[in-house]
Design an enzyme around this catalytic site. Structure first.
Site, PDB file in Angstrom:
ATOM      1  N   ASP A   9       1.033  -1.151   0.036  1.00 51.12           N
ATOM      2  CA  ASP A   9      -0.083  -0.027   0.190  1.00 51.12           C
ATOM      3  C   ASP A   9       0.949   1.358   0.007  1.00 51.12           C
ATOM      4  OD1 ASP A   9      -1.559   1.988   0.432  1.00 51.12           O
ATOM      5  OD2 ASP A   9      -2.196   1.408   2.474  1.00 51.12           O
ATOM      6  N   ALA A  10       1.077   1.796  -1.154  1.00 53.44           N
ATOM      7  CA  ALA A  10       2.001   3.084  -1.274  1.00 53.44           C
ATOM      8  C   ALA A  10       1.225   4.135  -1.304  1.00 53.44           C
ATOM      9  CB  ALA A  10       2.867   2.782  -2.695  1.00 53.44           C
ATOM     10  N   THR A  13       2.733   9.508   1.685  1.00 51.53           N
ATOM     11  CA  THR A  13       4.103   9.857   2.313  1.00 51.53           C
ATOM     12  C   THR A  13       4.742   8.440   3.058  1.00 51.53           C
ATOM     13  OG1 THR A  13       2.558  10.282   4.511  1.00 51.53           O
ATOM     14  CG2 THR A  13       3.141  11.877   2.973  1.00 51.53           C
ATOM     15  N   ARG A  14       3.614   7.486   2.999  1.00 53.68           N
ATOM     16  CA  ARG A  14       4.394   6.320   3.792  1.00 53.68           C
ATOM     17  C   ARG A  14       4.022   5.021   2.923  1.00 53.68           C
ATOM     18  NH1 ARG A  14       6.184   7.530   8.498  1.00 53.68           N
ATOM     19  NH2 ARG A  14       6.723   5.217   9.278  1.00 53.68           N
ATOM     20  N   LYS A  16       3.154   0.799   3.373  1.00 51.02           N
ATOM     21  CA  LYS A  16       2.450  -0.210   4.174  1.00 51.02           C
ATOM     22  C   LYS A  16       2.793  -1.679   3.532  1.00 51.02           C
ATOM     23  CE  LYS A  16      -1.007   2.532   6.662  1.00 51.02           C
ATOM     24  NZ  LYS A  16      -2.263   2.560   7.264  1.00 51.02           N
ATOM     25  N   GLY A  99      -9.427   7.049  -5.762  1.00 48.96           N
ATOM     26  CA  GLY A  99      -8.350   6.426  -5.310  1.00 48.96           C
ATOM     27  C   GLY A  99      -8.430   5.117  -5.225  1.00 48.96           C
ATOM     28  N   ASP A 101      -6.974   3.350  -3.120  1.00 49.84           N
ATOM     29  CA  ASP A 101      -6.743   3.154  -1.568  1.00 49.84           C
ATOM     30  C   ASP A 101      -8.179   3.175  -1.106  1.00 49.84           C
ATOM     31  OD1 ASP A 101      -6.751   6.082  -2.177  1.00 49.84           O
ATOM     32  OD2 ASP A 101      -5.612   6.443  -0.274  1.00 49.84           O
ATOM     33  N   ARG A 102      -9.118   4.230  -1.258  1.00 54.23           N
ATOM     34  CA  ARG A 102     -10.427   4.116  -1.089  1.00 54.23           C
ATOM     35  C   ARG A 102     -11.176   2.709  -1.638  1.00 54.23           C
ATOM     36  NH1 ARG A 102     -12.640   9.806  -3.338  1.00 54.23           N
ATOM     37  NH2 ARG A 102     -14.280   9.047  -2.268  1.00 54.23           N
ATOM     38  N   THR A 124      -2.721  12.186   4.666  1.00 50.50           N
ATOM     39  CA  THR A 124      -2.274  13.428   3.769  1.00 50.50           C
ATOM     40  C   THR A 124      -3.603  14.074   3.701  1.00 50.50           C
ATOM     41  OG1 THR A 124      -0.341  12.394   3.195  1.00 50.50           O
ATOM     42  CG2 THR A 124      -0.973  14.353   1.869  1.00 50.50           C
TER      43      THR A 124
END
Length: 246
Positions: A9-10, A13-14, A16, A99, A101-102, A124
């Protein structure tokens, strides 16, 4: 040895990560800044990599270069948001613009428990998404994250300054200095957004038996009465990735 899978999971800022075995069990690995990626050594038993990237081109290149060190850049499957998958239907007319991630967080949450769900991810950016009992994504909100709000104001108002280390415990507080006033304003805007999302959920959607899931590094800034309303779930994106990897 049976090859295992690496889930990444990019974010903005981080990064995982988690390992996934042949039975589908997930073992969280690390949560690091991009600058720290090269400190990690990927297990030799990894045979395939599944990536969800929302960061920019430079962040993605760092991930690719890291994978290439271990000969895994050619074993990479990048996931993108879709119209429908694993019981969830995207609300966007152009699903690929949601997105990833969502999207993956909704997949992970719904496939864990198919009931009305409100997901609030405070990183963010702060994103809010609603998924109903049938897996229909109803839509969501996007706002700047707490630090981004603060930094945006600092960039435009040179006489305003802040103490970046003083955000914790500032919910419901009244600032008596400029740094405190700015910090308190941003933290309480976040809390207000969460309260409004709950209000919409319970009055506009008429949901009462629903899940409220929090993720993201700013969640601890919320006052305790809001945090108690939901569950802290930092691995939802990786859970969604695991569905694809399965």
């Amino acid at each position: 040895m049976t090859p295992i899978k690496l889930l990444i999971d990019a974010g903005n800022t981080r990064v995982k990560t988690a390992y996934m075995d042949a039975e589908g069990h997930i073992e969280p690995w690390f949560n690091r800044a991009y600058d720290e990626l090269n400190e990690e050594t990927i297990a030799s038993s990894v045979g395939k990599v599944w990536l969800a990237a929302v960061g920019g081109e430079s962040q993605q290149q760092r991930v690719y270069q890291w994978l290439a060190k271990f000969g895994l850049d050619q074993q990479l499957e990048s996931i993108h948001s879709e119209q429908a998958k694993f019981g969830v239907t995207n609300a966007y007319q152009k699903p690929e613009t949601l997105g990833v991630d969502r999207w993956l967080a909704m997949l992970g949450a719904y496939n864990e428990q198919p009931k009305p769900t409100l997901i609030i991810d405070a990183g963010t950016a702060i994103t809010v998404d609603w998924v109903d009992a049938q897996g229909q994504h109803l839509g969501g909100w996007i706002t700047p994250g707490v630090e981004l709000m603060q930094n945006a104001l600092l960039a435009r108002t040179p006489k305003v300054f802040a103490d970046a280390e003083a955000m914790w415990g500032r919910a419901n507080q009244l600032g008596q200095s400029t740094p405190d006033g700015l910090t308190d304003g941003c933290v309480n805007m976040f809390a207000g957004l969460v309260r409004q999302a709950i209000q919409v959920t319970e009055t506009e959607l008429d949901w009462f038996d629903y899940r409220l899931l929090f993720s993201g590094g700013s969640t601890p800034l919320l006052p305790i009465e809001l945090k108690r309303r939901g569950e802290q779930r930092s691995e939802l994106v990786l859970q969604g990735l695991a569905l694809y990897a399965s």
